[in-house]
Design a protein around this motif. Structure first.
Motif, short mmCIF file in Angstrom:
data_model
loop_
_atom_site.label_atom_id
_atom_site.label_comp_id
_atom_site.label_asym_id
_atom_site.label_seq_id
_atom_site.Cartn_x
_atom_site.Cartn_y
_atom_site.Cartn_z
N GLN A 27 -0.07 -29.18 -10.28
CA GLN A 27 0.82 -28.40 -9.43
C GLN A 27 1.55 -27.33 -10.24
O GLN A 27 1.63 -26.17 -9.84
N GLU A 70 10.42 -33.52 -11.18
CA GLU A 70 10.26 -33.30 -12.63
C GLU A 70 9.52 -32.01 -12.96
O GLU A 70 9.40 -31.67 -14.14
N GLU A 71 9.02 -31.29 -11.96
CA GLU A 71 8.25 -30.07 -12.26
C GLU A 71 9.07 -29.07 -13.07
O GLU A 71 8.55 -28.41 -13.97
N GLU A 102 10.76 -36.90 -1.68
CA GLU A 102 9.34 -36.59 -1.85
C GLU A 102 8.50 -37.37 -0.85
O GLU A 102 7.51 -36.84 -0.31
N HIS A 120 5.68 -31.15 -4.11
CA HIS A 120 6.47 -30.72 -5.26
C HIS A 120 7.31 -31.88 -5.77
O HIS A 120 7.96 -32.57 -4.98
N ARG A 121 7.30 -32.08 -7.08
CA ARG A 121 8.02 -33.20 -7.69
C ARG A 121 9.29 -32.71 -8.37
O ARG A 121 9.36 -31.60 -8.89
N THR A 165 -1.42 -35.05 -11.17
CA THR A 165 -1.15 -34.17 -10.02
C THR A 165 0.03 -33.25 -10.31
O THR A 165 0.01 -32.07 -9.93
N LEU A 166 1.06 -33.79 -10.96
CA LEU A 166 2.21 -32.94 -11.30
C LEU A 166 1.79 -31.78 -12.20
O LEU A 166 2.19 -30.63 -11.99
N CYS A 167 0.98 -32.07 -13.22
CA CYS A 167 0.52 -31.01 -14.12
C CYS A 167 -0.31 -29.98 -13.37
O CYS A 167 -0.17 -28.76 -13.61
N LYS A 175 0.99 -38.37 -12.51
CA LYS A 175 1.18 -37.51 -13.68
C LYS A 175 0.21 -36.33 -13.68
O LYS A 175 0.62 -35.18 -13.90
N LEU A 199 7.72 -39.59 -15.65
CA LEU A 199 7.47 -39.43 -14.22
C LEU A 199 7.49 -40.80 -13.55
O LEU A 199 6.90 -41.76 -14.04
#
Length: 437
Positions: A67, A39-40, A170, A36-37, A63-65, A61, A163
């Motif tokens: 998630q 910026e999520e 993290e 989990h980042r 991977t964040l989307c 980037k 990001l």
């Protein structure tokens, strides 16, 4: 320039094969336990604006989307335009892509377009989707998808989220390190993890590759050559690359355009200013301004940092030592920048004739905190220098929230009527991002 012919058009059957293959990636995401980042929580899936994730290459980037979308439970479609099989895709075929996606995914209201900037004319397509009520999530590779591009092409229809590589918290999550336990053993493990983080940085893939130096060297080389030199048609690329590597080697560094112009034999200071801007646009460098109530003084003497400590010396021929003090300061700045972007705050540095302070955190013109960073304050000279910097900052800003960050020392003291907190950086990092975990 080579003119495309009809036989370069990708037919719908081929598009379907490619996008079905990409859908199999979506299924794999949902089975993975991803980090989990911080910026999520900035990604607003209910917004009528396109959510645009930008940042340095390989910062996670996509991977964040993945998630955010997977955790939300919404039905979404996905297209990755960095797929080499989509080379040659023309603007007029974007509607074919949409049609095939509907065939594959059924009815959806959320669309994730990865590396969309690879397709010329993409903004018109995205704007049309937004007008229909589609929720669009975009990623783009740093210098190829700039804030200025978004402002020009999406005309207020985008929300930009920057990001950065992993924070220390993290990093601990990925390494399976307990970031909360008060047990002596766990505290020691966290301190050791911070020592490693301070050396290798937070690029996600650096944790998994065998040759980190080659990885970072290739990353920097790709950003310089593919993202900057090609985009801006740099006339003297060798000279530009020497400047880039020099700034990464000596950061943190207060930019002196006259010194750089003379040192690298550039024709004008204007060229130097442009080159530094390009490096910042590509997220290789992060810049902060000098603290002053006067706008003219804030506009000169910008101080630049590497966006991650891995860029400072994990490059071929970097020829730099550990520089633990600079690395600690860089780590603090990069954590501060992420926090301040989320909160709407600004970060400055203070430099006066009588001394300096590393960071001044402001909410508008109100100073929230003054921060000094020093790896080792065991000597009386170093300790007094850092405390004097904070006392100077307090006099200049009228701020009483004074913090001295070190590698491992913790203490609270009073000096000349001012209260100062001394805290290890690893502990401060945990507190800074704890609310997002």
């Amino acid at each position: 320039m080579h003119k495309k012919t009809e036989d370069t058009i990708i037919d719908k059957r081929s598009l379907e094969t490619i996008l079905v293959d990409q859908k199999s990636e979506v299924l794999r995401w949902q089975d993975e336990q991803l980090c989990h980042r911080y910026e999520e929580k900035l990604v607003d899936l209910q917004s009528p604006q396109a959510q645009v994730i930008i940042g340095v290459r390989r910062s996670g980037k996509s991977t964040l989307c993945k998630q955010v979308l997977s955790d939300s439970g919404v039905q979404f479609a996905y297209a990755d335009f960095d797929d080499e099989r989509l080379n040659g895709l023309e603007t007029k075929q974007l509607n074919d892509v949409l049609e095939v996606l509907y065939k594959i995914y059924g009815n959806f209201q959320y669309l994730f377009l990865d590396e969309i900037q690879n397709i010329e004319g993409w903004p018109l397509f995205v704007n049309r989707l937004l007008r229909t009520g589609m929720h669009v999530i975009l990623t783009g590779s740093n210098a190829k998808l700039l804030s200025s591009d978004l402002a020009t092409h999406l005309t207020g229809r985008s929300s930009e989220i920057s990001l950065y590589p992993f924070s220390y918290t993290e990093y601990c999550y990925v390494e399976g390190i307990d970031s909360k336990s008060p047990a002596t053993k766990d505290i020691a493990i966290r301190r050791n993890a911070f020592d490693e983080y301070l050396k290798q940085g937070g690029f996600p893939e650096v944790l998994r590759v065998r040759d980190a130096k080659r990885y970072v060297s290739n990353l920097v080389d790709n950003i310089l050559k593919r993202d900057i030199e090609q985009r801006y048609n740099i006339a003297f690329p060798a000279q530009f690359e020497k400047l880039a590597h020099h700034l990464l080697n000596v950061s943190p560094y207060v930019i002196s355009t006259s010194d750089i112009t003379d040192r690298f034999d550039f024709k004008s200071r204007h060229t130097v200013r442009n080159y530094v801007k390009y490096l910042k646009d590509a997220y290789l460098l992060v810049g902060i301004q000098k603290y002053s109530a006067k706008s003219r003084e804030r506009a000169i003497g910008e101080k630049v940092y590497a966006v991650d400590v891995a860029l400072m010396n994990r490059r071929e021929n970097a020829f730099s030592g550990e520089n633990l003090g600079w690395r600690l300061e860089t780590t603090v700045l990069n954590h501060l920048i992420r926090k301040c972007k989320n909160e709407g705050w600004d970060t400055y540095y203070l430099r006066e004739r009588s001394g300096e302070c590393d960071f001044i955190v402001c909410d508008g013109n109100r100073v929230l905190q003054c921060i000094q960073v020093c790896y080792d304050i065991s000597s009386e000279k170093a300790r007094r220098r850092e405390i004097n910097g904070l006392l100077l900052a307090s006099r200049v800003t009228q701020c009483e929230n004074l913090l001295l960050l070190t590698d491992c020392e913790y203490q609270e003291l009073d000096a000349d009527g001012h209260h100062i907190k001394i805290q290890p950086v690893y502990e401060w990092c945990e507190e800074l991002f704890s609310e997002s975990q």
